[in-house]
Design a protein around this motif. Sequence first.
Motif, PDB file in Angstrom:
ATOM      1  N   TYR A 137       0.822  -1.209   0.000  1.00 33.09           N
ATOM      2  CA  TYR A 137       0.000   0.000   0.000  1.00 33.09           C
ATOM      3  C   TYR A 137       0.858   1.261   0.000  1.00 33.09           C
ATOM      4  CZ  TYR A 137      -3.151   3.631   1.745  1.00 33.09           C
ATOM      5  OH  TYR A 137      -3.851   4.799   1.910  1.00 33.09           O
ATOM      6  N   GLY A 138       1.962   1.240   0.719  1.00 39.94           N
ATOM      7  CA  GLY A 138       2.824   2.422   0.796  1.00 39.94           C
ATOM      8  C   GLY A 138       3.353   2.839  -0.558  1.00 39.94           C
ATOM      9  N   ALA A 139       3.779   1.868  -1.370  1.00 42.02           N
ATOM     10  CA  ALA A 139       4.310   2.188  -2.697  1.00 42.02           C
ATOM     11  C   ALA A 139       3.217   2.748  -3.602  1.00 42.02           C
ATOM     12  CB  ALA A 139       4.925   0.937  -3.327  1.00 42.02           C
ATOM     13  N   VAL A 140       2.033   2.161  -3.553  1.00 41.73           N
ATOM     14  CA  VAL A 140       0.916   2.633  -4.381  1.00 41.73           C
ATOM     15  C   VAL A 140       0.503   4.040  -3.962  1.00 41.73           C
ATOM     16  CG1 VAL A 140      -1.512   2.222  -4.954  1.00 41.73           C
ATOM     17  CG2 VAL A 140       0.091   0.298  -4.856  1.00 41.73           C
ATOM     18  N   LEU A 141       0.419   4.274  -2.668  1.00 40.65           N
ATOM     19  CA  LEU A 141       0.018   5.590  -2.161  1.00 40.65           C
ATOM     20  C   LEU A 141       1.050   6.658  -2.511  1.00 40.65           C
ATOM     21  CD1 LEU A 141      -1.999   7.213  -0.432  1.00 40.65           C
ATOM     22  CD2 LEU A 141      -0.598   6.646   1.561  1.00 40.65           C
ATOM     23  N   LEU A 142       2.326   6.340  -2.318  1.00 36.55           N
ATOM     24  CA  LEU A 142       3.381   7.312  -2.616  1.00 36.55           C
ATOM     25  C   LEU A 142       3.369   7.702  -4.080  1.00 36.55           C
ATOM     26  CD1 LEU A 142       5.903   8.920  -1.803  1.00 36.55           C
ATOM     27  CD2 LEU A 142       7.262   6.849  -2.260  1.00 36.55           C
ATOM     28  N   MET A 143       3.221   6.735  -4.971  1.00 35.84           N
ATOM     29  CA  MET A 143       3.201   7.040  -6.395  1.00 35.84           C
ATOM     30  C   MET A 143       2.007   7.920  -6.752  1.00 35.84           C
ATOM     31  SD  MET A 143       4.674   6.881  -9.266  1.00 35.84           S
ATOM     32  CE  MET A 143       6.009   5.893  -8.593  1.00 35.84           C
ATOM     33  N   THR A 144       0.866   7.633  -6.158  1.00 35.08           N
ATOM     34  CA  THR A 144      -0.331   8.442  -6.413  1.00 35.08           C
ATOM     35  C   THR A 144      -0.111   9.889  -5.990  1.00 35.08           C
ATOM     36  OG1 THR A 144      -1.707   6.482  -6.045  1.00 35.08           O
ATOM     37  CG2 THR A 144      -2.808   8.630  -5.984  1.00 35.08           C
ATOM     38  N   ILE A 145       0.428  10.083  -4.814  1.00 35.02           N
ATOM     39  CA  ILE A 145       0.648  11.444  -4.301  1.00 35.02           C
ATOM     40  C   ILE A 145       1.650  12.199  -5.171  1.00 35.02           C
ATOM     41  CG2 ILE A 145       1.581  12.771  -2.361  1.00 35.02           C
ATOM     42  CD1 ILE A 145       0.435  10.626  -0.496  1.00 35.02           C
ATOM     43  N   LEU A 146       2.742  11.533  -5.535  1.00 37.29           N
ATOM     44  CA  LEU A 146       3.774  12.214  -6.327  1.00 37.29           C
ATOM     45  C   LEU A 146       3.234  12.656  -7.682  1.00 37.29           C
ATOM     46  CD1 LEU A 146       6.963  10.068  -5.595  1.00 37.29           C
ATOM     47  CD2 LEU A 146       6.470  12.381  -4.804  1.00 37.29           C
ATOM     48  N   VAL A 147       2.466  11.799  -8.330  1.00 43.93           N
ATOM     49  CA  VAL A 147       1.887  12.170  -9.624  1.00 43.93           C
ATOM     50  C   VAL A 147       0.997  13.399  -9.462  1.00 43.93           C
ATOM     51  CG1 VAL A 147       0.239  11.456 -11.403  1.00 43.93           C
ATOM     52  CG2 VAL A 147       2.056   9.897 -10.691  1.00 43.93           C
ATOM     53  N   GLN A 148       0.189  13.426  -8.415  1.00 52.52           N
ATOM     54  CA  GLN A 148      -0.715  14.551  -8.199  1.00 52.52           C
ATOM     55  C   GLN A 148       0.048  15.845  -7.929  1.00 52.52           C
ATOM     56  OE1 GLN A 148      -3.268  12.296  -9.384  1.00 52.52           O
ATOM     57  NE2 GLN A 148      -4.055  14.264  -8.736  1.00 52.52           N
ATOM     58  N   VAL A 149       1.053  15.770  -7.085  1.00 52.61           N
ATOM     59  CA  VAL A 149       1.816  16.974  -6.723  1.00 52.61           C
ATOM     60  C   VAL A 149       2.561  17.518  -7.933  1.00 52.61           C
ATOM     61  CG1 VAL A 149       3.709  17.852  -5.300  1.00 52.61           C
ATOM     62  CG2 VAL A 149       1.996  16.346  -4.290  1.00 52.61           C
ATOM     63  N   PHE A 150       3.173  16.640  -8.723  1.00 54.80           N
ATOM     64  CA  PHE A 150       3.874  17.098  -9.922  1.00 54.80           C
ATOM     65  C   PHE A 150       2.902  17.791 -10.871  1.00 54.80           C
ATOM     66  CE2 PHE A 150       7.745  14.007  -9.925  1.00 54.80           C
ATOM     67  CZ  PHE A 150       8.144  14.559  -8.715  1.00 54.80           C
ATOM     68  N   TRP A 151       1.736  17.179 -11.058  1.00 57.54           N
ATOM     69  CA  TRP A 151       0.747  17.775 -11.954  1.00 57.54           C
ATOM     70  C   TRP A 151       0.303  19.144 -11.456  1.00 57.54           C
ATOM     71  CZ3 TRP A 151      -0.899  17.958 -16.583  1.00 57.54           C
ATOM     72  CH2 TRP A 151      -0.940  16.845 -17.409  1.00 57.54           C
ATOM     73  N   PHE A 152       0.153  19.305 -10.158  1.00 57.99           N
ATOM     74  CA  PHE A 152      -0.314  20.576  -9.608  1.00 57.99           C
ATOM     75  C   PHE A 152       0.608  21.731  -9.992  1.00 57.99           C
ATOM     76  CE2 PHE A 152      -0.373  23.765  -6.209  1.00 57.99           C
ATOM     77  CZ  PHE A 152      -1.703  24.151  -6.258  1.00 57.99           C
ATOM     78  N   PHE A 153       1.878  21.425 -10.130  1.00 61.57           N
ATOM     79  CA  PHE A 153       2.844  22.459 -10.505  1.00 61.57           C
ATOM     80  C   PHE A 153       3.070  22.529 -12.010  1.00 61.57           C
ATOM     81  CE2 PHE A 153       3.849  21.828  -6.034  1.00 61.57           C
ATOM     82  CZ  PHE A 153       3.916  23.134  -5.599  1.00 61.57           C
ATOM     83  N   GLY A 154       2.172  21.909 -12.777  1.00 62.46           N
ATOM     84  CA  GLY A 154       2.248  22.008 -14.224  1.00 62.46           C
ATOM     85  C   GLY A 154       3.213  21.041 -14.860  1.00 62.46           C
ATOM     86  N   ILE A 155       3.729  20.095 -14.081  1.00 56.38           N
ATOM     87  CA  ILE A 155       4.647  19.080 -14.593  1.00 56.38           C
ATOM     88  C   ILE A 155       3.861  17.799 -14.823  1.00 56.38           C
ATOM     89  CG2 ILE A 155       6.704  17.707 -14.094  1.00 56.38           C
ATOM     90  CD1 ILE A 155       7.622  20.024 -12.301  1.00 56.38           C
ATOM     91  N   HIS A 156       3.941  17.244 -16.010  1.00 56.72           N
ATOM     92  CA  HIS A 156       3.162  16.056 -16.378  1.00 56.72           C
ATOM     93  C   HIS A 156       3.612  14.872 -15.520  1.00 56.72           C
ATOM     94  CE1 HIS A 156       0.964  13.160 -18.684  1.00 56.72           C
ATOM     95  NE2 HIS A 156       0.637  14.028 -19.633  1.00 56.72           N
TER      96      HIS A 156
END
Length: 455
Positions: free
Chosen positions: A255-274
């Motif tokens: 679960y930790g790996a899945v959750l971390l990847m989800t959060i990182l994708v969202q945070v990168f996108w928020f700053f305009g990074i795909h």
Amino acid sequence: MNAFINWLNKHLVPVAAKIGSIKWLVALRDAFIAMMPATMVGSVASLLNALVRDIPTRFGWTGFVNAMQPIVNINVQVWTGSMAILALIFAFTFGYHLSIQYKVEPITGGIVSLGTFIMALPQNSIITLKKTLSAADIKTITDAGSTVSGKTISTPGFFNFNTYFGANGFFTIMILGGLASAIYIWFMHKNFTIKMPDSVPPAIANAFTGIIPAIGSLYVSGIITWAVNTMSKSTVIEIISNTIQAPLLNMSQGYGAVLLMTILVQVFWFFGIHGTNVLGPVLDSIWLTAQLTNISAATAHKALPYFWTRNAFDLYAWIGGAGSTLLLLIAILMFSTRDDQRAVAKMAIAPGFFNINEPVMFGLPIVLDPIYFIPFVIAPVVMVTIAYFVLAAGWVAPIRVQYVWSMPIFINSIFATLDWRAPILQLVNAIIGFLIYVPFVKAANKVNPADLNQE
């Protein structure tokens, strides 16, 4: 909130930008993308066989299954030439795209990576018998080119097609194939090449240019694989599969790996990074490998080894694109009183149903909008958490068929899993994600759009 966003902007965005510009990761991402035609063709063959063989067999429709046997056999052939040899395809595309990134002749780069992968494979078939062979049997076997030692028969020149030509070969290609490609690129940049006159056609000139670099890189690979085979009584691919690939794939189910990847994708996108592109090499190297392993297992009528795979993120946490922005668009159309956001939602809703969310990401925008930062991260986190534990409990089947990423919600899940419960899980997650977005849409109603344009 603004202080937190500024901190992320200062410390996280530069890291994300650097990751997105690493040539090796870009090449890895492009290599996986280049495999898509073969992946999709093999998935179509697997799906068709599921429809005309596997599902009817469950209902005892043997007459129908027997009538469909020619179609089944054709699909097996198609699968053999596509999904079953993904490692061979990936070996070439990785070396090819790595060479493109470093601006050297790419065809030879792909050949070098492919040849190195073949070297890393076990090249003997080992069969252990239950009883000792007679002298006549031993003579027959040895005359055919095999070696007999006690109850063990070893046949050279044999590649285990089912074990290593699929997703199990990916990590060996990334490591050993990457090393061979790096040596090839180094030779090319040092101009250890054969120069042909300008009058020679480009195709011939390029082939001669890569001869010396290819010799150097393939001989280094040959020395490494020979040394490993000699000293360890094993092969490079077996060692990498057991010590690197298997532990990483097991970790990906946590679960930790899945959750971390989800959060990182969202945070990168928020700053305009795909985010899905920047982290694509990680997503594909680990979770796509797990997914392709599942697909191969399903084709062979074996249990699916991994419950969380690459497209599970898309099906259950990123509905309509990263952030599940389709749900935000629906919330805006239902509850927003702002003409500017409603106009964007009307324009972006159709692409959103096909998982294209750039119009809403940059048109609303969600990028760097402090109001939508919280739901943009929280909604996928909640949704991925629900889906993770539902799949882990076995209440919904894992993905067994590769699908086109632009398939709309509900259609994609039933296609990918062949399980009627998957669309229900999507619906539950969609409702929850929608409810998370609604309060923030209402909060955005209190913001005067004219104030956003003031200095």
